[in-house]
Design a protein around this motif. Structure first.
Motif, short mmCIF file in Angstrom:
data_model
loop_
_atom_site.label_atom_id
_atom_site.label_comp_id
_atom_site.label_asym_id
_atom_site.label_seq_id
_atom_site.Cartn_x
_atom_site.Cartn_y
_atom_site.Cartn_z
N GLU A 144 10.61 -2.71 -5.02
CA GLU A 144 9.60 -1.88 -5.68
C GLU A 144 8.22 -2.50 -5.55
OE1 GLU A 144 12.52 -2.56 -7.04
OE2 GLU A 144 13.44 -0.59 -7.33
N ILE A 145 8.15 -3.84 -5.65
CA ILE A 145 6.87 -4.52 -5.54
C ILE A 145 6.25 -4.30 -4.16
CG2 ILE A 145 5.77 -6.79 -5.45
CD1 ILE A 145 7.70 -7.67 -7.67
N SER A 146 7.07 -4.42 -3.10
CA SER A 146 6.55 -4.23 -1.75
C SER A 146 6.06 -2.80 -1.55
CB SER A 146 7.62 -4.58 -0.71
OG SER A 146 8.73 -3.70 -0.79
N GLN A 147 6.76 -1.83 -2.14
CA GLN A 147 6.29 -0.45 -2.05
C GLN A 147 4.96 -0.26 -2.77
OE1 GLN A 147 9.72 1.49 -3.75
NE2 GLN A 147 10.66 1.90 -1.77
N SER A 148 4.84 -0.87 -3.94
CA SER A 148 3.60 -0.74 -4.71
C SER A 148 2.44 -1.46 -4.02
CB SER A 148 3.80 -1.31 -6.12
OG SER A 148 4.67 -0.49 -6.87
N VAL A 149 2.71 -2.61 -3.42
CA VAL A 149 1.65 -3.35 -2.71
C VAL A 149 1.18 -2.56 -1.50
CG1 VAL A 149 1.19 -5.40 -1.31
CG2 VAL A 149 2.34 -5.63 -3.51
N ASN A 150 2.12 -1.91 -0.79
CA ASN A 150 1.73 -1.05 0.33
C ASN A 150 0.82 0.07 -0.15
OD1 ASN A 150 2.89 1.65 2.09
ND2 ASN A 150 2.16 -0.12 3.24
N MET A 151 1.15 0.66 -1.29
CA MET A 151 0.31 1.70 -1.86
C MET A 151 -1.03 1.15 -2.34
SD MET A 151 1.52 4.70 -1.67
CE MET A 151 3.05 5.47 -1.16
N ALA A 152 -1.03 -0.09 -2.82
CA ALA A 152 -2.29 -0.72 -3.21
C ALA A 152 -3.19 -0.89 -2.00
CB ALA A 152 -2.02 -2.07 -3.87
N GLY A 153 -2.61 -1.22 -0.86
CA GLY A 153 -3.37 -1.30 0.38
C GLY A 153 -3.97 0.04 0.75
N ILE A 154 -3.19 1.10 0.58
CA ILE A 154 -3.69 2.45 0.85
C ILE A 154 -4.86 2.78 -0.08
CG2 ILE A 154 -3.09 4.90 0.82
CD1 ILE A 154 -0.28 4.14 1.64
N PHE A 155 -4.72 2.39 -1.33
CA PHE A 155 -5.80 2.58 -2.31
C PHE A 155 -7.09 1.91 -1.84
CE2 PHE A 155 -8.18 0.67 -5.80
CZ PHE A 155 -8.45 1.75 -6.60
N PHE A 156 -6.99 0.65 -1.45
CA PHE A 156 -8.16 -0.09 -0.99
C PHE A 156 -8.69 0.51 0.31
CE2 PHE A 156 -10.04 -3.63 1.44
CZ PHE A 156 -11.02 -4.03 0.54
N GLY A 157 -7.79 0.89 1.21
CA GLY A 157 -8.21 1.44 2.50
C GLY A 157 -8.95 2.75 2.37
N VAL A 158 -8.51 3.59 1.46
CA VAL A 158 -9.19 4.87 1.26
C VAL A 158 -10.63 4.64 0.82
CG1 VAL A 158 -9.28 6.87 -0.28
CG2 VAL A 158 -7.13 6.23 0.80
N LEU A 159 -10.83 3.67 -0.05
CA LEU A 159 -12.18 3.36 -0.52
C LEU A 159 -13.04 2.85 0.63
CD1 LEU A 159 -14.03 3.08 -3.00
CD2 LEU A 159 -13.17 0.74 -3.25
N VAL A 160 -12.48 1.97 1.45
CA VAL A 160 -13.23 1.38 2.55
C VAL A 160 -13.46 2.38 3.67
CG1 VAL A 160 -13.17 -0.38 4.37
CG2 VAL A 160 -12.48 -0.96 2.03
#
Length: 531
Positions: A137-153
Motif C-alpha cells: 500500500e505504501i508503494s502505491q501511495s508513494v507512486n500516487m504522491a509522485g503523480i501529485f508532484f508531477g502534475v504540479l510541475v
C-alpha cells in the motif's frame, strides 16, 4: 477562443491532420495506465508460510504435509498460520511427533511462497509479508504522491514551455525510471523509482488531452478526449493479458516500458506544438509554420490574407495558478472541479486496487474492468453532447458512489455479484474521469488551461495517495473503506451542479489574465472574447 476558431476553419477544423494527431496521441495513452495499474500484478500476493526447513535436519525424508503439521500453528478455519511457526527445538523427531511444540515465534528463517512456476512479485522477492505487508500500500501511495508532484510541475512546464516539450520530457523520464524500477535491488529503491515514475507519468494524459483539444473545435473536443481515454482502456485490457503471460515482475516491467523508447523517438520527430499555445505566447513565426503544416496535410491553402491578419503582440503573458484564484468565478470553478477530480480518482483507484479482493480471478477481473471502460467512455461522450457536461458529470459520480454502497449489502459468499457491482462502480468512475478531462479543459482560459487542469489532476492524485491507505481502516471494520469510497463521489456529484454548462461554447480567453498589450487578434475582429 473564437479568433483561433476562425483560423481552424481555414486550415480544416477536424480533417486529416487532426485525425492523425489524435491517433498518434492515443499510442502513449495506452501506456499511461501501465505504471499505476501494473502495481496490482507486480505486487501480487501469493499464499505463504514460514520457512521451517530446520526440522528437515531431524527427518530429511518427511513430506511437505508432515513438515507443516509439525511446525506450523493452525488458524480457526483450519489453514496454517502465514506469519507464525512453532519455536525450533533441539529435540529428535520422535519426541516432536509425540509431544508436539507449544511455543510459537515469528518467521525467523524467511518464508516459503506457493507461486506458479517462474512467477514472482515484489512481495515474494522483497518478502513484503507479515510485518512488512503494508509496503504494498505504501508503494502505491508513494507512486500516487509522485503523480501529485508531477502534475504540479508539468502543468507549469506545459504552460510555460509548451505542450510538446512537456509530452517529450514526461516520456523520456518514464522510460528512464521505468527501466530503473525493473532493476530495483530492494523495496526502498523500488519505492523511490516508482515515485519518479509517477512524476513523469502524470503529465502524459493531461498534456495529450490539452494538445488534442487545442487543435480542434469544441464540437470535436469531447470526441478527441474520449478517444484518448479509450486508448487508456485498451492499455488496461492489454495489461491483463501481458501480466498473465509474463508473471515474473521484472520481465513484466521491462516489457511494459520498453516500447516507449520507440514512441519517444517518433514523437520527437513528428509531434507538433499547439498553434493555440504558440499564438498565446506571441511566437508568430513558429505558429505560422505549424499552421501551414496542418493546412498542407488537410489539403488546404493558407492564404496570405489570413496569415497577415494574425497580429501578435510582443508581450506574451503566461498565466499561473495564482491568476485562477485571483478571479472569483475561476476560483469557484477550480475548487469544485478539484473536488470532482478527487472523487473520481478516489472511486476509480479504490476499486482498481481492490480487484484481488472481490473473489474472482484477478486477471479476469482486471480485464473486465478494462472492457467496462469502453462503454463508459462512449456513453459519456453521447450523454455530454445531449445532456451537457454538468448533469453527466454529476450523474456518473453519484452512480459510482451508490454502487460502492450496494457492495456493502451483498454477502461475501457471492463474489460474482460483488464483482458485477464493482464493475458498475468502475463504469461510473471511468465515465466521470472521461468527462472531467473534457469539462475541465473547457472551463479555463488558454493561458491557464494546463495549470487549471493540472491543479484539478493534482487533487485527483491526492485521492490516489489516500485511496490505498483507506484500505488500512479495515482493522477497525471491514465496511469502512467501501463506505468512504461511496460517500465522497455522491457529495462531489452534488457540487458539480453548481458549475456552468460548456456544451457548444467556445474555448474562452479572459482579458484580466492578459497584459493590456498582450495577446493576438484578427484585424477584422476587434473584440471577440468571452468571459
Amino acid at each position: 477562443m473564437s479568433n483561433f476558431r476562425q483560423i481552424l476553419k481555414e486550415i480544416g477544423e477536424f480533417d486529416l491532420f487532426q485525425k492523425l494527431l489524435v491517433i498518434a496521441l492515443c499510442i502513449p495513452g495506452m501506456f499511461s495506465g501501465f505504471d499505476t495499474i501494473s502495481q496490482v500484478f507486480i505486487g501480487m500476493s501469493f499464499p505463504h508460510h514460514c520457512n521451517t526447513d530446520w526440522i528437515l535436519k531431524r527427518g530429511p525424508n518427511m513430506t511437505e504435509e508432515e513438515q507443516q503439521n509439525l511446525t506450523l500453528p493452525v488458524n480457526e478455519d483450519g489453514s496454517f498460520e502465514s506469519c507464525k511457526m512453532f519455536t525450533p527445538v533441539e529435540w529428535n523427531l520422535e519426541t516432536i511427533e509425540a509431544s508436539g511444540i507449544n511455543s510459537t515465534t515469528g518467521c525467523s528463517d524467511g518464508w516459503h511462497y506457493e507461486t506458479p512456476k517462474g512467477a514472482s512479485s515484489i512481495l515474494t522477492e522483497f518478502h513484503l509479508v507479515c510485518d512488512k505487508s503494508r509496503f504494498i500500500e505504501i508503494s502505491q501511495s508513494v507512486n500516487m504522491a509522485g503523480i501529485f508532484f508531477g502534475v504540479l510541475v508539468f502543468g507549469t512546464i506545459s504552460d510555460r514551455f509548451g505542450r510538446r516539450r512537456a509530452i517529450l520530457l514526461s516520456l523520456l523520464l518514464q522510460v528512464l525510471f521505468g527501466l530503473a524500477v525493473a532493476l530495483s535491488p530492494n523495496i526502498y529503491a523500488y519505492i523511490v523509482f516508482k515515485f519518479f515514475c509517477g512524476v513523469s507519468g502524470s503529465a502524459i494524459m493531461i498534456s495529450l488531452s490539452v494538445l488534442a483539444i487545442e487543435w480542434t473545435i469544441p464540437l470535436r473536443a469531447a470526441t478527441c478526449t474520449t478517444l484518448l481515454m479509450t486508448s487508456y482502456c485498451m492499455g488496461l485490457m492489454a495489461l491483463s493479458g501481458i501480466a498473465y503471460s509474463i508473471q515474473n515482475w521484472r520481465i513484466l516491467q521491462l516489457v511494459l516500458v520498453g516500447p516507449l523508447v520507440l514512441v519517444l523517438g517518433v514523437f520527437y520527430c513528428f509531434i507538433p506544438e499547439s498553434a493555440c499555445w504558440l499564438i498565446s505566447q506571441g511566437r508568430k513565426e513558429e505558429a505560422l509554420k505549424v499552421l501551414q503544416r496542418a493546412a498542407q496535410a488537410n489539403g488546404r491553402t493558407v492564404t496570405e490574407d489570413l496569415l497577415d491578419s494574425l497580429e501578435i503582440e510582443d508581450s506574451p503573458h503566461t498565466g499561473n495558478i495564482l491568476n485562477i484564484f485571483r478571479i472569483p468565478y475561476l476560483r469557484k470553478r477550480v475548487l469544485i472541479m478539484s473536488v470532482t477530480w478527487f472523487a473520481s480518482s478516489f472511486l476509480y483507484y479504490g476499486l482498481s486496487f481492490n480487484v484481488g479482493s472481490f473473489g474472482v480471478n484477478i486477471y479476469l477481473t482486471q480485464f473486465i474492468f478494462g472492457v467496462a471502460e469502453f462503454p463508459a467512455n462512449f456513453i459519456s461522450l453521447i450523454l455530454i453532447q445531449y445532456l451537457g457536461r454538468r448533469i453527466s458529470q454529476a450523474g456518473f459520480l453519484m452512480f459510482g458512489g451508490v454502487a460502492c454502497l450496494i457492495i456493502l449489502a451483498i454477502p461475501k459468499v457471492l463474489p460474482v455479484a460483488i464483482t458485477i457491482i464493482a464493475v458498475l462502480g468502475n463504469f461510473g468512475a471511468a465515465a466521470s474521469f472521461s468527462i472531467a478531462y473534457v469539462y475541465s479543459a473547457e472551463l479555463y482560459p488558454t493561458v491557464v488551461r494546463s495549470n487549471g487542469v493540472g491543479l484539478n489532476s493534482m487533487c485527483a492524485r491526492v485521492a490516489g495517495v489516500l485511496s490505498p491507505l483507506v484500505r488500512l481502516l479495515e482493522v477497525f471494520h471491514d465496511t469502512i473503506p467501501m463506505l468512504v469510497y461511496g460517500i465522497i463521489p455522491i457529495v462531489a456529484g452534488g457540487l458539480c451542479l453548481l458549475l456552468p454548462e460548456t456544451l457548444n461554447v467556445e474555448l474562452e480567453d479572459h482579458p484580466e489574465l492578459k497584459k493590456p498589450t498582450t495577446g493576438y487578434k484578427l484585424k477584422r475582429h476587434t473584440s471577440d472574447q468571452r468571459i
